[in-house]
Design a protein around this motif. Structure first.
Motif, PDB file in Angstrom:
ATOM      1  N   VAL A 166      -4.453  -1.371  -7.686  1.00  0.00           N
ATOM      2  CA  VAL A 166      -5.776  -1.168  -7.101  1.00  0.00           C
ATOM      3  C   VAL A 166      -5.882   0.310  -6.735  1.00  0.00           C
ATOM      4  CG1 VAL A 166      -7.369  -1.874  -5.283  1.00  0.00           C
ATOM      5  CG2 VAL A 166      -5.692  -3.524  -6.173  1.00  0.00           C
ATOM      6  N   THR A 167      -6.743   1.025  -7.441  1.00  0.00           N
ATOM      7  CA  THR A 167      -6.845   2.467  -7.210  1.00  0.00           C
ATOM      8  C   THR A 167      -8.154   3.007  -7.754  1.00  0.00           C
ATOM      9  OG1 THR A 167      -5.691   4.575  -7.426  1.00  0.00           O
ATOM     10  CG2 THR A 167      -5.678   3.151  -9.369  1.00  0.00           C
ATOM     11  N   VAL A 214      -1.556  -1.172  -4.051  1.00  0.00           N
ATOM     12  CA  VAL A 214      -2.775  -0.466  -3.681  1.00  0.00           C
ATOM     13  C   VAL A 214      -2.445   1.016  -3.496  1.00  0.00           C
ATOM     14  CG1 VAL A 214      -4.656  -0.276  -2.001  1.00  0.00           C
ATOM     15  CG2 VAL A 214      -3.681  -2.528  -2.535  1.00  0.00           C
ATOM     16  N   GLU A 245     -10.169  -4.822  -3.967  1.00  0.00           N
ATOM     17  CA  GLU A 245      -8.805  -5.207  -3.598  1.00  0.00           C
ATOM     18  C   GLU A 245      -8.665  -6.720  -3.475  1.00  0.00           C
ATOM     19  OE1 GLU A 245      -5.726  -4.764   0.144  1.00  0.00           O
ATOM     20  OE2 GLU A 245      -7.075  -3.090  -0.260  1.00  0.00           O
ATOM     21  N   ARG A 259       0.879  -1.171   0.000  1.00  0.00           N
ATOM     22  CA  ARG A 259       0.000   0.000   0.000  1.00  0.00           C
ATOM     23  C   ARG A 259       0.913   1.215   0.000  1.00  0.00           C
ATOM     24  NH1 ARG A 259      -4.721  -2.124   1.261  1.00  0.00           N
ATOM     25  NH2 ARG A 259      -4.635  -3.832   2.731  1.00  0.00           N
ATOM     26  N   LEU A 315     -10.657   0.335  -5.788  1.00  0.00           N
ATOM     27  CA  LEU A 315     -10.326   0.039  -4.386  1.00  0.00           C
ATOM     28  C   LEU A 315     -11.296  -0.961  -3.767  1.00  0.00           C
ATOM     29  CD1 LEU A 315      -9.309   3.551  -3.016  1.00  0.00           C
ATOM     30  CD2 LEU A 315      -7.822   1.573  -3.382  1.00  0.00           C
TER      31      LEU A 315
END
Length: 129
Positions: free
Chosen positions: A86-87, A53, A115, A20, A112
């Motif tokens: 992942v965004t 992420v 995830e 992350r 998001l």
């Protein structure tokens, strides 16, 4: 700031690494955390299957970090399994998709809220190699 910029994602399936990112990623974050983790994954599994992420608290890549990111593309193509970003940042997702075409094992951008689906998708490749 002293804030954690890159935090490893814990309890991922075997053969998958994940991070992350918060705030601004610098070149030193790549050198100190990402590159060693990628090298470990290559040594242990022969391929890199990675989930990144980039949440609402992610700001941007510094110029130096962008250069370090570009150098990762220089790894042998056989080194890459699957990669997922992942965004909900649309610009980042668009940029990632452009560079993602260089990942031979497969690349996808997930929102998001998905995830877990991203982790599961990357893990599929880790189990077949």
């Amino acid at each position: 700031k002293g804030d954690i910029v890159i935090e490893p994602i814990e309890n991922l399936p075997a053969g998958v690494i994940g991070f992350r990112a918060r705030g601004t990623l610098e070149a030193s974050d790549y050198r100190d955390q990402l590159v060693p983790a990628i090298e470990r994954a290559l040594h242990e599994h022969g391929k890199v299957n990675i989930v990144a992420v980039l949440g609402d608290d992610f700001d941007h890549l510094s110029l130096g970090a962008t250069w370090e990111d570009a150098k990762l593309v220089g790894l042998p193509l056989s080194s890459w399994g699957r990669a997922a970003v992942v965004t909900d940042h649309h610009l980042l997702a668009d940029m990632a998709t452009v560079f993602g075409g260089l990942v031979p094992g497969g690349f996808r951008v997930f929102p998001l809220a998905e995830e877990r689906a991203a982790i599961d998708w990357v893990a599929e490749a880790a189990h077949t190699t």
